[in-house]
Design a protein around this motif. Structure first.
Motif, PDB file in Angstrom:
ATOM      1  N   LEU A   7       9.106 -47.755 -43.723  1.00 32.19           N
ATOM      2  CA  LEU A   7      10.875 -48.668 -43.160  1.00 32.19           C
ATOM      3  C   LEU A   7      10.582 -49.677 -42.970  1.00 32.19           C
ATOM      4  O   LEU A   7      11.918 -49.957 -43.192  1.00 32.19           O
ATOM      5  CB  LEU A   7      10.115 -47.442 -41.848  1.00 32.19           C
ATOM      6  N   ALA A   8       9.435 -50.623 -43.162  1.00 34.80           N
ATOM      7  CA  ALA A   8      10.007 -52.071 -43.279  1.00 34.80           C
ATOM      8  C   ALA A   8      11.421 -52.112 -44.612  1.00 34.80           C
ATOM      9  O   ALA A   8      11.928 -52.774 -44.729  1.00 34.80           O
ATOM     10  CB  ALA A   8       9.328 -53.035 -43.684  1.00 34.80           C
ATOM     11  N   GLY A   9      10.825 -52.060 -45.722  1.00 33.59           N
ATOM     12  CA  GLY A   9      11.653 -51.997 -47.580  1.00 33.59           C
ATOM     13  C   GLY A   9      12.810 -51.652 -46.695  1.00 33.59           C
ATOM     14  O   GLY A   9      13.546 -52.371 -47.330  1.00 33.59           O
ATOM     15  N   LYS A  10      12.817 -50.588 -46.183  1.00 34.98           N
ATOM     16  CA  LYS A  10      14.210 -49.911 -46.001  1.00 34.98           C
ATOM     17  C   LYS A  10      15.064 -50.639 -45.167  1.00 34.98           C
ATOM     18  O   LYS A  10      16.301 -50.555 -45.344  1.00 34.98           O
ATOM     19  CB  LYS A  10      14.004 -48.675 -45.617  1.00 34.98           C
ATOM     20  N   LYS A  11      14.766 -51.184 -43.961  1.00 38.73           N
ATOM     21  CA  LYS A  11      15.879 -52.208 -43.269  1.00 38.73           C
ATOM     22  C   LYS A  11      15.800 -53.355 -43.307  1.00 38.73           C
ATOM     23  O   LYS A  11      16.710 -53.904 -43.571  1.00 38.73           O
ATOM     24  CB  LYS A  11      14.599 -52.286 -41.547  1.00 38.73           C
ATOM     25  N   ALA A  12      15.001 -53.336 -44.403  1.00 34.12           N
ATOM     26  CA  ALA A  12      14.343 -55.094 -45.549  1.00 34.12           C
ATOM     27  C   ALA A  12      16.593 -54.356 -45.968  1.00 34.12           C
ATOM     28  O   ALA A  12      17.152 -55.902 -46.103  1.00 34.12           O
ATOM     29  CB  ALA A  12      13.999 -55.649 -46.119  1.00 34.12           C
ATOM     30  N   ARG A  13      16.419 -54.049 -46.945  1.00 32.52           N
ATOM     31  CA  ARG A  13      17.349 -53.434 -47.741  1.00 32.52           C
ATOM     32  C   ARG A  13      19.045 -53.305 -46.587  1.00 32.52           C
ATOM     33  O   ARG A  13      19.916 -53.461 -47.364  1.00 32.52           O
ATOM     34  CB  ARG A  13      17.328 -52.027 -48.714  1.00 32.52           C
ATOM     35  N   VAL A  14      18.929 -52.469 -45.691  1.00 30.86           N
ATOM     36  CA  VAL A  14      19.824 -52.245 -45.413  1.00 30.86           C
ATOM     37  C   VAL A  14      20.619 -53.901 -45.098  1.00 30.86           C
ATOM     38  O   VAL A  14      21.793 -53.684 -44.525  1.00 30.86           O
ATOM     39  CB  VAL A  14      19.753 -51.102 -44.073  1.00 30.86           C
TER      40      VAL A  14
END
Length: 168
Positions: A7-14
């Motif tokens: 989730l943290a990786g996806k939030k950073a990508r967003v």
């Protein structure tokens, strides 16, 4: 359930994609299904040379990034295979290059939608934008159209001055 790390990786990508969108004056979303690696490589090279950032992104991440960047109206095109081209300085470059490529691909590569300075364009709008010449071409055309009458005026003034010189 997704782990905290994912989730943290996806939030950073967003956040990264949203920042790219905020710093862009124009963007075009395309369906790239059916193109070859060779064609994709040529396309990416041409876009890179024009200063356009082009990348494939998951629809969900792109949807969240568009929302975070304050761009709405493109949610309905976020299905299937999706790539986006962004330009920070030339408003027509993404549409112009991708439009030409879509026309040449015979239906394998499709324009979905786009935006310029927050204004949303559907597929037909992006096709229309793709036909607008580059800024440099437009400036050259303007200079050319201004140069003709000025040259005629200069020739006329020279002829008049030469005629007056003969009379004296």
């Amino acid at each position: 359930m997704a782990s905290e790390k994912i989730l943290a990786g996806k939030k950073a990508r967003v956040e990264k994609v949203a920042e790219m969108l905020k710093n862009s004056c124009a963007g075009v979303i395309v369906d790239y299904k059916g193109i070859t690696v060779e064609d994709d490589t040529k396309l990416r090279k041409e876009l890179r040379e024009a200063g356009v950032t082009y990348f494939v992104e998951k629809n969900s991440i792109l949807g969240f990034a568009l929302k975070e960047a304050g761009i709405s109206g493109l949610e309905n095109v976020l299905e299937g295979t999706t790539a986006i081209a962004l330009s920070s300085d030339d408003q027509t470059a993404p549409a112009r290059i991708l439009g030409k490529y879509a026309k040449d691909s015979e239906g394998k590569f499709k324009l979905k939608a786009g935006f310029i300075d927050g204004e949303i364009y559907d597929e037909a709008g992006v096709v229309a934008l793709s036909k607008i010449p580059s800024r440099d071409t437009l400036l050259a055309q303007l200079v050319g159209s201004l140069q003709g009458p000025i040259q005629k005026l200069a020739a006329l003034l020279k002829a008049v001055s030469e005629k007056d010189g003969e009379a004296a």
